[in-house]
Design an enzyme around this catalytic site. Sequence first.
Site, mmCIF file in Angstrom:
data_model
loop_
_atom_site.group_PDB
_atom_site.id
_atom_site.type_symbol
_atom_site.label_atom_id
_atom_site.label_comp_id
_atom_site.label_asym_id
_atom_site.label_seq_id
_atom_site.Cartn_x
_atom_site.Cartn_y
_atom_site.Cartn_z
ATOM 1 N N CYS A 27 0.832 -1.213 0.000
ATOM 2 C CA CYS A 27 0.000 0.000 0.000
ATOM 3 C C CYS A 27 0.860 1.254 0.000
ATOM 4 C CB CYS A 27 -0.898 0.015 1.241
ATOM 5 S SG CYS A 27 -1.831 -1.495 1.491
HETATM 6 C C1 BEZ Z 1 0.975 -4.862 2.137
HETATM 7 O O1 BEZ Z 1 0.391 -3.894 1.683
HETATM 8 O O2 BEZ Z 1 2.087 -5.180 1.746
HETATM 9 C C2 BEZ Z 1 0.350 -5.676 3.222
HETATM 10 C C3 BEZ Z 1 -1.004 -5.563 3.443
HETATM 11 C C4 BEZ Z 1 -1.575 -6.306 4.436
HETATM 12 C C5 BEZ Z 1 -0.820 -7.152 5.205
HETATM 13 C C6 BEZ Z 1 0.524 -7.257 4.973
HETATM 14 C C7 BEZ Z 1 1.117 -6.506 3.980
#
Ligand code: BEZ
Length: 179
Positions: free
Chosen positions: A55
């Site tokens: 994200c």
């Molecule tokens: C990520 O955006 O990389 C992520 C999202 C949720 C849990 C772990 C990582």
Amino acid sequence: MLGRKVPAVTFRTRVRDEAVGGSNPYRWQDVTSDDYFVGKRVVLFSLPGAFTPTCSTYQLPDFEKLTPEFRALGIDAIYCISVNDAFVMNAWGKSQGLENVKLIPDGSGEFTRKMGMLVAKDNLGFGMRSWRYAAVINNGVVEQWFEEEGYSDNCDSDPYGISSPQNILAALKSQKLAA
Ligand code: BEZ
């Protein structure tokens, strides 16, 4: 999902207001779904958590950079929503130097739950969060829907692609060509 009206929710945001005084002059401000969605055509994208790697490295910064392309295709605003409170979302926005994308704190998960997108992420110690999805929302009604595959609780992976800004732009461009 297509043709559905977004849920009517009141979001508890925190806004800067110098009148508050002191070194941290913020106050609560309620913002409703109508405030965000009525009279606009927007892209809403929802993700599992502020500050998480995909994200923070790809999805949010890419939407931020590609905002002019969305505007050229008739999108008035881009919103990023997450089941995180306003303090966390504000800190994330500040760390990302956002100027274009507006962050919406869905701290209680009410909007995400009513969209049918709330999932357990207890496997990561996150509790209830959002499945990753995006939508084009026109005057509060879902016009286009981009949901990652494999909606599930405690998912081992973190699918990302369908809800990427690149994929949504490609869809908007091909619709423009076909029109
Ligand atoms: C990520 O955006 O990389 C992520 C999202 C949720 C849990 C772990 C990582």
